[in-house]
Design a protein around this motif. Sequence first.
Motif, mmCIF file in Angstrom:
data_model
loop_
_atom_site.group_PDB
_atom_site.id
_atom_site.type_symbol
_atom_site.label_atom_id
_atom_site.label_comp_id
_atom_site.label_asym_id
_atom_site.label_seq_id
_atom_site.Cartn_x
_atom_site.Cartn_y
_atom_site.Cartn_z
ATOM 1 N N MET A 110 0.824 -1.214 0.000
ATOM 2 C CA MET A 110 0.000 0.000 0.000
ATOM 3 C C MET A 110 0.852 1.256 0.000
ATOM 4 O O MET A 110 2.024 1.236 0.373
ATOM 5 C CB MET A 110 -0.945 -0.001 1.209
ATOM 6 C CG MET A 110 -0.276 0.069 2.554
ATOM 7 S SD MET A 110 -1.426 -0.140 3.953
ATOM 8 C CE MET A 110 -2.558 1.227 3.713
ATOM 9 N N GLY A 111 0.234 2.341 -0.431
ATOM 10 C CA GLY A 111 0.902 3.630 -0.432
ATOM 11 C C GLY A 111 1.060 4.179 0.970
ATOM 12 O O GLY A 111 0.283 3.857 1.867
ATOM 13 N N THR A 112 2.069 5.013 1.135
ATOM 14 C CA THR A 112 2.318 5.597 2.457
ATOM 15 C C THR A 112 1.346 6.718 2.794
ATOM 16 O O THR A 112 1.040 6.941 3.952
ATOM 17 C CB THR A 112 3.747 6.164 2.554
ATOM 18 O OG1 THR A 112 3.939 7.089 1.486
ATOM 19 C CG2 THR A 112 4.776 5.064 2.514
ATOM 20 N N HIS A 113 0.871 7.422 1.782
ATOM 21 C CA HIS A 113 -0.067 8.524 2.000
ATOM 22 C C HIS A 113 -1.153 8.459 0.947
ATOM 23 O O HIS A 113 -0.868 8.281 -0.229
ATOM 24 C CB HIS A 113 0.627 9.884 1.908
ATOM 25 C CG HIS A 113 1.568 10.135 3.025
ATOM 26 N ND1 HIS A 113 2.884 9.714 3.002
ATOM 27 C CD2 HIS A 113 1.392 10.742 4.218
ATOM 28 C CE1 HIS A 113 3.463 10.071 4.132
ATOM 29 N NE2 HIS A 113 2.590 10.693 4.881
ATOM 30 N N GLY A 114 -2.388 8.640 1.377
ATOM 31 C CA GLY A 114 -3.516 8.613 0.451
ATOM 32 C C GLY A 114 -3.964 9.997 0.049
ATOM 33 O O GLY A 114 -3.218 10.967 0.161
ATOM 34 N N ARG A 115 -5.213 10.061 -0.369
ATOM 35 C CA ARG A 115 -5.781 11.309 -0.880
ATOM 36 C C ARG A 115 -6.200 12.273 0.199
ATOM 37 O O ARG A 115 -6.556 13.393 -0.082
ATOM 38 C CB ARG A 115 -7.045 11.013 -1.697
ATOM 39 C CG ARG A 115 -6.854 10.189 -2.884
ATOM 40 C CD ARG A 115 -8.160 10.019 -3.579
ATOM 41 N NE ARG A 115 -9.128 9.415 -2.669
ATOM 42 C CZ ARG A 115 -10.258 8.888 -3.040
ATOM 43 N NH1 ARG A 115 -10.594 8.889 -4.294
ATOM 44 N NH2 ARG A 115 -11.086 8.359 -2.179
ATOM 45 N N THR A 116 -6.220 11.866 1.444
ATOM 46 C CA THR A 116 -6.818 12.682 2.493
ATOM 47 C C THR A 116 -6.148 14.023 2.687
ATOM 48 O O THR A 116 -6.774 14.946 3.172
ATOM 49 C CB THR A 116 -6.805 11.937 3.845
ATOM 50 O OG1 THR A 116 -5.448 11.672 4.191
ATOM 51 C CG2 THR A 116 -7.613 10.668 3.772
ATOM 52 N N GLY A 117 -4.881 14.120 2.336
ATOM 53 C CA GLY A 117 -4.188 15.389 2.529
ATOM 54 C C GLY A 117 -3.712 15.572 3.960
ATOM 55 O O GLY A 117 -2.989 16.490 4.275
ATOM 56 N N VAL A 118 -4.122 14.685 4.848
ATOM 57 C CA VAL A 118 -3.662 14.752 6.231
ATOM 58 C C VAL A 118 -2.274 14.132 6.250
ATOM 59 O O VAL A 118 -2.085 12.993 5.890
ATOM 60 C CB VAL A 118 -4.607 13.950 7.156
ATOM 61 C CG1 VAL A 118 -4.083 13.960 8.574
ATOM 62 C CG2 VAL A 118 -6.006 14.522 7.085
ATOM 63 N N THR A 119 -1.277 14.922 6.643
ATOM 64 C CA THR A 119 0.088 14.402 6.655
ATOM 65 C C THR A 119 0.530 14.135 8.073
ATOM 66 O O THR A 119 0.133 14.833 9.007
ATOM 67 C CB THR A 119 1.064 15.383 5.984
ATOM 68 O OG1 THR A 119 0.989 16.630 6.656
ATOM 69 C CG2 THR A 119 0.738 15.557 4.522
ATOM 70 N N ARG A 120 1.339 13.105 8.209
ATOM 71 C CA ARG A 120 1.938 12.761 9.482
ATOM 72 C C ARG A 120 3.441 12.802 9.278
ATOM 73 O O ARG A 120 3.920 12.885 8.159
ATOM 74 C CB ARG A 120 1.465 11.389 9.912
ATOM 75 C CG ARG A 120 -0.058 11.388 9.937
ATOM 76 C CD ARG A 120 -0.704 10.487 10.830
ATOM 77 N NE ARG A 120 -0.168 10.424 12.157
ATOM 78 C CZ ARG A 120 -0.788 9.816 13.137
ATOM 79 N NH1 ARG A 120 -1.958 9.280 12.918
ATOM 80 N NH2 ARG A 120 -0.267 9.733 14.315
ATOM 81 N N ALA A 121 4.189 12.695 10.344
ATOM 82 C CA ALA A 121 5.646 12.802 10.251
ATOM 83 C C ALA A 121 6.232 11.762 9.298
ATOM 84 O O ALA A 121 7.068 12.086 8.467
ATOM 85 C CB ALA A 121 6.263 12.664 11.631
ATOM 86 N N LEU A 122 5.817 10.511 9.382
ATOM 87 C CA LEU A 122 6.410 9.470 8.557
ATOM 88 C C LEU A 122 5.421 8.809 7.614
ATOM 89 O O LEU A 122 5.759 8.500 6.483
ATOM 90 C CB LEU A 122 7.040 8.379 9.451
ATOM 91 C CG LEU A 122 8.172 8.840 10.338
ATOM 92 C CD1 LEU A 122 8.582 7.721 11.290
ATOM 93 C CD2 LEU A 122 9.358 9.280 9.501
ATOM 94 N N LEU A 123 4.224 8.523 8.078
ATOM 95 C CA LEU A 123 3.255 7.760 7.302
ATOM 96 C C LEU A 123 1.884 8.384 7.421
ATOM 97 O O LEU A 123 1.570 9.063 8.387
ATOM 98 C CB LEU A 123 3.153 6.321 7.841
ATOM 99 C CG LEU A 123 4.341 5.414 7.652
ATOM 100 C CD1 LEU A 123 4.108 4.115 8.406
ATOM 101 C CD2 LEU A 123 4.566 5.131 6.188
#
Length: 151
Positions: A110-123
Amino acid sequence: MYDTILIPTDGSDAANAAAKHAIAIAIRFDATLHVLSVIDTRSVGITTPTELDVEQLRAAYRTENEAAIEKVVEKATNANQPTTTVIQLGVPDRTITDYVTEHDIDLVVMGTHGRTGVTRALLGSVAEQVLRTSSAPVLTVHSDQDLPDDR
């Protein structure tokens, strides 16, 4: 080693990059690909303002999820890899980990980041939760870790 590989997708660049990796692994191990897209129930329903038509909103989400799945299926078909596809309603990370258990999945890609636009430090939050709770190994792929189309 890997007979069944799950590709959760939301249509994001990272999910599409992960799909290419999953297909390459499936070719190597002659594995079946499961493509899952989750309509996040937290986005539809209780928190939706009453002036919106919830059924129309759900239909729009389903159309988006079908398009996300179709991108992956097209790549798999071009590589002559069989797929099983499903769209489910639920909380994405829980739905993914439940699917892993219910279908005896050997690997999640799976991708590390999706479409949500919510970013986290690593994933992204979904990838992080799946990593923490999945009974199968999880390979995460950044959107910039795309494979060339011929692999």
